[in-house]
Design a protein around this motif. Structure first.
Motif, PDB file in Angstrom:
ATOM      1  N   LEU A   1     -29.264  -8.875  -1.426  1.00 21.96           N
ATOM      2  CA  LEU A   1     -29.778  -7.821  -0.550  1.00 21.96           C
ATOM      3  C   LEU A   1     -29.761  -8.267   0.901  1.00 21.96           C
ATOM      4  O   LEU A   1     -29.500  -7.462   1.800  1.00 21.96           O
ATOM      5  N   ALA A   2     -29.996  -9.549   1.141  1.00 27.50           N
ATOM      6  CA  ALA A   2     -29.986 -10.064   2.514  1.00 27.50           C
ATOM      7  C   ALA A   2     -28.611  -9.950   3.160  1.00 27.50           C
ATOM      8  O   ALA A   2     -28.498  -9.940   4.395  1.00 27.50           O
ATOM      9  N   ASP A   3     -27.560  -9.874   2.343  1.00 22.85           N
ATOM     10  CA  ASP A   3     -26.201  -9.744   2.866  1.00 22.85           C
ATOM     11  C   ASP A   3     -25.823  -8.294   3.136  1.00 22.85           C
ATOM     12  O   ASP A   3     -24.663  -8.013   3.466  1.00 22.85           O
ATOM     13  N   TRP A   4     -26.777  -7.385   2.973  1.00 24.29           N
ATOM     14  CA  TRP A   4     -26.542  -5.958   3.261  1.00 24.29           C
ATOM     15  C   TRP A   4     -27.435  -5.567   4.430  1.00 24.29           C
ATOM     16  O   TRP A   4     -28.479  -4.952   4.262  1.00 24.29           O
ATOM     17  N   PRO A   5     -27.047  -5.923   5.640  1.00 25.96           N
ATOM     18  CA  PRO A   5     -27.915  -5.652   6.790  1.00 25.96           C
ATOM     19  C   PRO A   5     -27.958  -4.171   7.106  1.00 25.96           C
ATOM     20  O   PRO A   5     -27.046  -3.422   6.723  1.00 25.96           O
ATOM     21  N   PRO A   6     -29.012  -3.726   7.786  1.00 26.29           N
ATOM     22  CA  PRO A   6     -29.044  -2.326   8.219  1.00 26.29           C
ATOM     23  C   PRO A   6     -27.802  -2.009   9.026  1.00 26.29           C
ATOM     24  O   PRO A   6     -27.351  -2.807   9.847  1.00 26.29           O
ATOM     25  N   GLY A   7     -27.232  -0.881   8.766  1.00 25.23           N
ATOM     26  CA  GLY A   7     -26.018  -0.498   9.462  1.00 25.23           C
ATOM     27  C   GLY A   7     -25.920   1.001   9.563  1.00 25.23           C
ATOM     28  O   GLY A   7     -26.897   1.724   9.329  1.00 25.23           O
ATOM     29  N   PRO A   8     -24.743   1.502   9.878  1.00 22.37           N
ATOM     30  CA  PRO A   8     -24.574   2.951   9.993  1.00 22.37           C
ATOM     31  C   PRO A   8     -24.754   3.626   8.643  1.00 22.37           C
ATOM     32  O   PRO A   8     -24.425   3.068   7.595  1.00 22.37           O
ATOM     33  N   GLY A   9     -25.293   4.815   8.690  1.00 19.58           N
ATOM     34  CA  GLY A   9     -25.471   5.580   7.460  1.00 19.58           C
ATOM     35  C   GLY A   9     -26.862   5.440   6.889  1.00 19.58           C
ATOM     36  O   GLY A   9     -27.346   4.336   6.663  1.00 19.58           O
ATOM     37  N   ARG A  10     -27.510   6.566   6.659  1.00 17.80           N
ATOM     38  CA  ARG A  10     -28.856   6.554   6.088  1.00 17.80           C
ATOM     39  C   ARG A  10     -28.842   6.613   4.572  1.00 17.80           C
ATOM     40  O   ARG A  10     -29.866   6.412   3.928  1.00 17.80           O
ATOM     41  N   GLN A  11     -27.674   6.905   3.977  1.00 17.65           N
ATOM     42  CA  GLN A  11     -27.537   6.997   2.526  1.00 17.65           C
ATOM     43  C   GLN A  11     -26.465   6.002   2.094  1.00 17.65           C
ATOM     44  O   GLN A  11     -25.308   6.118   2.489  1.00 17.65           O
ATOM     45  N   ALA A  12     -26.858   5.031   1.302  1.00 21.53           N
ATOM     46  CA  ALA A  12     -25.922   3.986   0.898  1.00 21.53           C
ATOM     47  C   ALA A  12     -25.918   3.828  -0.612  1.00 21.53           C
ATOM     48  O   ALA A  12     -26.942   4.015  -1.275  1.00 21.53           O
ATOM     49  N   LEU A  13     -24.765   3.463  -1.146  1.00 19.19           N
ATOM     50  CA  LEU A  13     -24.614   3.194  -2.571  1.00 19.19           C
ATOM     51  C   LEU A  13     -23.940   1.837  -2.736  1.00 19.19           C
ATOM     52  O   LEU A  13     -22.945   1.546  -2.077  1.00 19.19           O
ATOM     53  N   ILE A  14     -24.507   0.995  -3.610  1.00 23.82           N
ATOM     54  CA  ILE A  14     -23.933  -0.314  -3.908  1.00 23.82           C
ATOM     55  C   ILE A  14     -23.692  -0.396  -5.402  1.00 23.82           C
ATOM     56  O   ILE A  14     -24.588  -0.114  -6.201  1.00 23.82           O
ATOM     57  N   LEU A  15     -22.478  -0.775  -5.774  1.00 23.40           N
ATOM     58  CA  LEU A  15     -22.117  -0.968  -7.175  1.00 23.40           C
ATOM     59  C   LEU A  15     -22.181  -2.462  -7.484  1.00 23.40           C
ATOM     60  O   LEU A  15     -21.433  -3.257  -6.907  1.00 23.40           O
ATOM     61  N   LEU A  16     -23.092  -2.839  -8.385  1.00 24.52           N
ATOM     62  CA  LEU A  16     -23.266  -4.232  -8.789  1.00 24.52           C
ATOM     63  C   LEU A  16     -22.828  -4.355 -10.244  1.00 24.52           C
ATOM     64  O   LEU A  16     -23.450  -3.785 -11.138  1.00 24.52           O
TER      65      LEU A  16
END
Length: 345
Positions: A244-259
């Motif tokens: 999670l620490a490698d996913w810094p706040p960035g553009p876009g308020r809606q994000a999806l991560i496939l793990l």
């Protein structure tokens, strides 16, 4: 940020397996599952769930995956099929489908197999292999094939239960199997006691769907299908972060991560590897999320296709105050789901 985590096989399919659950400690995950809202729906393939999350249909999955493989957009008027190599094996007088992850095909082997396929079946179109495990059929204009489930949903299942009622298609599949079974590449592999690439799984065909509106603005994934969908939709696409620490706040308020940590161990029925991968997810994702909810993350959706259906937990920052709600250990939760065919609160 509203974060959606798509984690296939979050629950091990065998509730009583001690190799999966004994000694497994996931206090952060269990806490959040206990304080969240669970929606349970019938089983669906990972690919179908991914398409729905991104506002797409299941048409044209092969073209999307190829786009994620090669970074090149596919012509809308061209039909592609995933033509993944598989290992078909007999088990108790039944043929079981295995995926290509166990084959470890060499580049020269792939080249020789494709050359024979293209020489023998020119009426189907042309076969391509940008990756040793992921092959494609650039279909002839008049080719029509019945739909097959994605390989992720077919692996480990009996071949007969997956095949449509189509004598013509069954004959084609048999012809492909005979060519591959007798191929010098597979004879040499058999002599070395290696699994053979003795079948093809043709799925994901159809016209490429037009880009659709989607709430997701940012995607983190390593899977080429997910990457291809993101490119098709014009989304911000990044590799899946390790933590999670490698996913810094960035553009876009809606994000999806496939793990996908848990998918391969489940497909090859390695419960110890699944337990080890779950422990890493607890350390790198679920524990850090406890601190992030209510700060950088306002809402978390945790979605998992499992043997017990598609499980969707909705977790909001305010749920951290529901101290009276308790969740049983994952093993007990798995037993409850296995015994209950209906939705659980």
């Amino acid at each position: 940020m509203h974060l959606t985590l798509l984690i296939p096989e979050l629950l091990w399919p065998e509730p009583g397996d001690p190799l999966a659950f004994d000694g497994l400690a996931c206090p952060s995950l269990e806490t959040w599952l206990g304080r969240s809202r669970l929606e349970r729906s019938p089983p669906r393939p990972l690919e179908a769930i991914l398409a729905r999350q991104l506002g797409l249909t299941e048409n044209g999955l092969a073209a999307c995956r190829l786009q994620g493989e090669t970074n090149a957009p596919q012509a809308a008027d061209r039909q592609w099929f995933c033509a993944d190599p598989v290992h078909l094996k007999f088990h108790h007088d039944r043929i079981i489908l295995g995926d290509a992850s166990l084959l470890a095909l060499e580049a020269a082997e792939v080249e020789a197999l494709l050359a024979s396929l293209n020489a023998t079946f020119p009426d189907l179109g042309r076969f391509h292999a940008p990756h040793p495990r992921r092959w494609y059929l650039e279909a002839a204009a008049d080719l029509e094939l019945p739909p097959l489930p994605p390989l992720s949903a077919a692996s480990g299942r009996q071949l007969g239960s997956l095949m449509p009622e189509s004598p013509r298609f069954s004959r084609l599949m048999n012809e492909l199997q005979m060519l591959l079974h007798d191929h010098p590449v597979n004879r040499a592999r058999e002599a070395r006691r290696q699994p053979t690439a003795n079948g093809l799984w043709l799925w994901g065909g159809g016209a490429l769907a037009a880009p659709a509106a989607t709430r997701i603005e940012r995607l983190g994934a390593d899977d080429p299908l997910a990457r291809g969908m993101a490119r098709h939709l014009g989304l911000i696409s990044e590799p899946a972060p390790a933590t999670l620490a490698d996913w810094p706040p960035g553009p876009g308020r809606q994000a999806l991560i496939l793990l996908e940590h848990l998918l391969a161990p489940t497909l090859i029925e390695d419960s110890e590897a699944w337990r080890d991968a779950m422990a890493r997810l607890e350390r790198d994702w679920f524990a850090p999320l406890a601190a992030a909810l209510g700060k950088s993350i306002a809402r978390l959706d945790l979605i998992s296709p499992t043997a017990f259906g598609v499980l969707h937990w909705e977790i909001r920052a305010s749920d951290r105050w529901k101290l009276w709600r308790r969740t049983p250990p994952l093993a007990a939760l798995t037993r409850q789901l296995a015994l209950s065919p209906e939705n659980m609160p």
